[in-house]
Design a protein around this motif. Structure first.
Motif, mmCIF file in Angstrom:
data_model
loop_
_atom_site.group_PDB
_atom_site.id
_atom_site.type_symbol
_atom_site.label_atom_id
_atom_site.label_comp_id
_atom_site.label_asym_id
_atom_site.label_seq_id
_atom_site.Cartn_x
_atom_site.Cartn_y
_atom_site.Cartn_z
ATOM 1 N N LYS A 90 -1.631 -23.452 43.328
ATOM 2 C CA LYS A 90 -2.213 -22.444 43.174
ATOM 3 C C LYS A 90 -1.908 -21.601 44.305
ATOM 4 O O LYS A 90 -2.716 -20.109 44.265
ATOM 5 N N ASN A 91 -1.093 -21.515 44.932
ATOM 6 C CA ASN A 91 -0.230 -20.656 45.317
ATOM 7 C C ASN A 91 1.233 -20.268 44.831
ATOM 8 O O ASN A 91 1.673 -21.312 44.364
ATOM 9 N N THR A 92 2.091 -19.599 45.102
ATOM 10 C CA THR A 92 3.499 -19.506 44.680
ATOM 11 C C THR A 92 3.930 -19.911 46.406
ATOM 12 O O THR A 92 5.563 -20.478 46.176
ATOM 13 N N GLY A 93 3.978 -20.336 47.416
ATOM 14 C CA GLY A 93 4.941 -20.187 48.877
ATOM 15 C C GLY A 93 5.256 -18.860 48.834
ATOM 16 O O GLY A 93 5.475 -18.940 50.065
ATOM 17 N N LEU A 94 4.808 -17.885 48.308
ATOM 18 C CA LEU A 94 5.261 -16.502 49.660
ATOM 19 C C LEU A 94 3.855 -16.233 50.321
ATOM 20 O O LEU A 94 2.872 -16.778 50.339
ATOM 21 N N ILE A 95 5.156 -15.469 51.061
ATOM 22 C CA ILE A 95 3.760 -14.830 52.096
ATOM 23 C C ILE A 95 4.059 -13.485 51.891
ATOM 24 O O ILE A 95 5.373 -12.660 52.577
ATOM 25 N N GLY A 96 3.069 -12.983 52.133
ATOM 26 C CA GLY A 96 3.004 -10.975 52.179
ATOM 27 C C GLY A 96 2.853 -10.827 53.181
ATOM 28 O O GLY A 96 1.968 -10.839 53.864
ATOM 29 N N VAL A 97 4.089 -9.811 53.473
ATOM 30 C CA VAL A 97 3.565 -9.037 53.755
ATOM 31 C C VAL A 97 4.052 -7.640 54.023
ATOM 32 O O VAL A 97 4.923 -7.159 53.562
ATOM 33 N N VAL A 98 2.737 -7.023 55.224
ATOM 34 C CA VAL A 98 2.303 -5.014 55.071
ATOM 35 C C VAL A 98 3.047 -4.557 56.349
ATOM 36 O O VAL A 98 2.034 -4.387 57.714
ATOM 37 N N VAL A 99 4.090 -3.707 56.348
ATOM 38 C CA VAL A 99 3.997 -3.084 57.393
ATOM 39 C C VAL A 99 3.766 -1.580 57.268
ATOM 40 O O VAL A 99 4.122 -1.371 55.672
ATOM 41 N N PRO A 100 4.224 -0.943 58.075
ATOM 42 C CA PRO A 100 3.887 0.806 57.217
ATOM 43 C C PRO A 100 4.682 1.388 57.494
ATOM 44 O O PRO A 100 4.934 2.692 57.007
ATOM 45 N N SER A 101 5.791 1.448 57.993
ATOM 46 C CA SER A 101 7.335 2.099 58.209
ATOM 47 C C SER A 101 7.916 1.319 59.033
ATOM 48 O O SER A 101 8.278 0.215 59.199
ATOM 49 N N LEU A 102 9.567 1.483 58.002
ATOM 50 C CA LEU A 102 11.434 1.133 58.850
ATOM 51 C C LEU A 102 11.840 1.566 59.710
ATOM 52 O O LEU A 102 12.740 1.785 60.127
ATOM 53 N N SER A 103 11.290 3.267 59.636
ATOM 54 C CA SER A 103 11.737 4.166 60.827
ATOM 55 C C SER A 103 11.547 3.869 62.201
ATOM 56 O O SER A 103 12.300 4.199 62.756
ATOM 57 N N ASN A 104 10.311 3.350 62.577
ATOM 58 C CA ASN A 104 10.228 3.053 63.369
ATOM 59 C C ASN A 104 10.966 1.471 63.637
ATOM 60 O O ASN A 104 10.503 0.184 63.405
ATOM 61 N N THR A 105 11.380 1.398 65.333
ATOM 62 C CA THR A 105 12.087 -0.016 65.536
ATOM 63 C C THR A 105 11.269 -1.011 65.206
ATOM 64 O O THR A 105 12.141 -2.076 65.067
ATOM 65 N N MET A 144 0.620 -7.851 45.067
ATOM 66 C CA MET A 144 1.132 -9.047 46.317
ATOM 67 C C MET A 144 0.293 -10.479 45.594
ATOM 68 O O MET A 144 0.204 -11.412 45.990
ATOM 69 N N LEU A 145 -1.427 -9.956 45.458
ATOM 70 C CA LEU A 145 -2.409 -11.012 45.388
ATOM 71 C C LEU A 145 -1.803 -11.522 44.196
ATOM 72 O O LEU A 145 -2.335 -12.945 44.017
ATOM 73 N N SER A 146 -1.473 -10.553 43.229
ATOM 74 C CA SER A 146 -1.102 -10.937 42.124
ATOM 75 C C SER A 146 -0.371 -11.747 41.535
ATOM 76 O O SER A 146 -0.784 -12.791 40.574
ATOM 77 N N TRP A 147 0.675 -12.101 42.923
ATOM 78 C CA TRP A 147 1.384 -13.558 42.612
ATOM 79 C C TRP A 147 1.005 -14.767 43.897
ATOM 80 O O TRP A 147 1.788 -15.671 43.665
ATOM 81 N N ARG A 148 0.057 -14.530 43.798
ATOM 82 C CA ARG A 148 -0.864 -15.540 44.276
ATOM 83 C C ARG A 148 0.149 -16.214 45.530
ATOM 84 O O ARG A 148 0.383 -17.571 45.514
ATOM 85 N N PRO A 149 -0.119 -15.536 46.541
ATOM 86 C CA PRO A 149 0.451 -15.467 47.924
ATOM 87 C C PRO A 149 -0.121 -16.606 47.990
ATOM 88 O O PRO A 149 -1.138 -17.029 48.335
ATOM 89 N N ALA A 150 1.094 -17.526 49.498
ATOM 90 C CA ALA A 150 -0.367 -18.413 50.798
ATOM 91 C C ALA A 150 -0.501 -17.959 51.395
ATOM 92 O O ALA A 150 -1.361 -18.612 52.237
ATOM 93 N N GLY A 151 -0.120 -16.630 51.576
ATOM 94 C CA GLY A 151 -0.645 -16.163 52.916
ATOM 95 C C GLY A 151 -0.207 -14.157 52.828
ATOM 96 O O GLY A 151 0.311 -14.377 52.104
ATOM 97 N N LEU A 152 -1.176 -13.697 54.039
ATOM 98 C CA LEU A 152 -1.155 -12.844 53.955
ATOM 99 C C LEU A 152 -0.231 -11.898 55.453
ATOM 100 O O LEU A 152 -1.414 -13.292 56.268
ATOM 101 N N ILE A 153 -0.256 -11.295 56.170
ATOM 102 C CA ILE A 153 0.699 -10.734 56.898
ATOM 103 C C ILE A 153 0.181 -9.125 57.135
ATOM 104 O O ILE A 153 0.767 -8.708 56.558
ATOM 105 N N VAL A 154 -0.594 -8.548 57.826
ATOM 106 C CA VAL A 154 -1.124 -7.414 57.359
ATOM 107 C C VAL A 154 -1.679 -5.789 58.468
ATOM 108 O O VAL A 154 -1.652 -7.008 59.828
ATOM 109 N N THR A 155 -0.614 -5.448 59.127
ATOM 110 C CA THR A 155 -0.494 -4.331 60.257
ATOM 111 C C THR A 155 -1.703 -3.598 60.291
ATOM 112 O O THR A 155 -2.478 -3.016 59.752
#
Length: 266
Positions: A90-105, A144-155
């Motif tokens: 039921k999941n792929t063992g992936l953890i989706g992590v969504v951040v708004p920017s890479l220019s912010n340290t 990301m949800l189409s990959w069936r992740p094990a969880g999500l981390i959202v900013t």
């Protein structure tokens, strides 16, 4: 019993010719050669060296102790099909992590922390960057949800209603980070940006300062920055002060020289 037709009688002991009561000996069955695509012999070697590879029964074949399954997989370049595995687990063992920017340290450090925390586990992080765009965030999470992740981390906690419905209906754990001013889908980790702004203004006014200006950008998209400004203004009102000038240049969003409030202030 049905009588035999005219002709030679059946042999004594039955049709097999074996005397009745004699012991039966099992004849050796022909061995089926192992499957070898393109004749390169690699799957045969994998089974001989690593009989415990996923999807195969545990058996010994060939002389000597078998090598570990991971070693044999490395030798033949084998890699699993996570999407096929997800059909049963039921999941792929992936953890989706969504951040708004890479220019912010801050956010590269968050990504590094997530990666460090998952080391030594069966989970792997997959990152997405939204550039503070709500449509990009929605599409990133949907993919990301189409990959069936094990969880999500959202900013953040201030997703639009359609994005929040997507997270609620996802069926996976959702951790929202960098903010606690709001109602999380499952859980949130962070601090109050409103209180942070209030505390900063309070500390400054206690030093005797009374005249404050504000320089910011994209407060309609960076809602956590907007919360800090709101908390700052609230503290100023409590002390009878106010901003004497506010500069919010959201129209400079595409200018590479003004990718932060600090750069704009300079």
């Amino acid at each position: 019993a049905r009588p035999y037709p005219p002709g030679p009688a059946p042999p004594a002991g039955g049709r097999s010719g074996r005397p009745r009561g004699a012991s039966r000996e099992r004849l050796p069955r022909p061995r089926t050669p192992p499957f070898t695509p393109a004749g390169n012999g690699e799957p045969t070697r994998a089974l001989r060296r690593a009989p415990l590879l996923p999807g195969r029964p545990a058996r010994r074949a060939g002389p000597g102790p078998p090598a570990g399954p991971e070693q044999a997989a490395q030798e033949i370049g084998y890699y699993g099909n996570q999407f096929a595995s997800s059909l049963s687990s039921k999941n792929t063992g992936l953890i989706g992590v969504v951040v708004p920017s890479l220019s912010n340290t801050v956010f590269p450090q968050v990504m590094s922390g997530v990666t460090d925390a998952l080391k030594g586990t069966v989970l792997q992080p997959v990152f997405g960057v939204t550039d503070y765009d709500t449509d990009t965030e929605y599409n990133t999470l949907r993919n990301m949800l189409s990959w069936r992740p094990a969880g999500l981390i959202v900013t953040g906690l201030d997703q639009p209603p359609e994005t929040r419905r997507l997270l609620v209906a996802s069926g996976v754990p959702v951790i929202q980070i960098m903010d606690i001013d709001g109602d999380p889908v499952d859980a949130c980790v962070g601090f109050s940006h409103t209180e942070a702004g209030y505390d900063i203004a309070t500390a400054l006014t206690r030093t005797g300062l009374r005249r404050f200006g504000y320089v910011g950008r994209n407060l309609d998209k960076d809602l956590r920055a907007a919360k800090r400004k709101h908390g700052f203004e609230h503290a100023l009102r409590d002390t009878g002060a106010a901003f004497i000038d506010v500069i919010d240049r959201s129209d400079f969003a595409d200018d590479p020289m003004t990718m932060s409030s600090i750069d704009f202030g300079r």
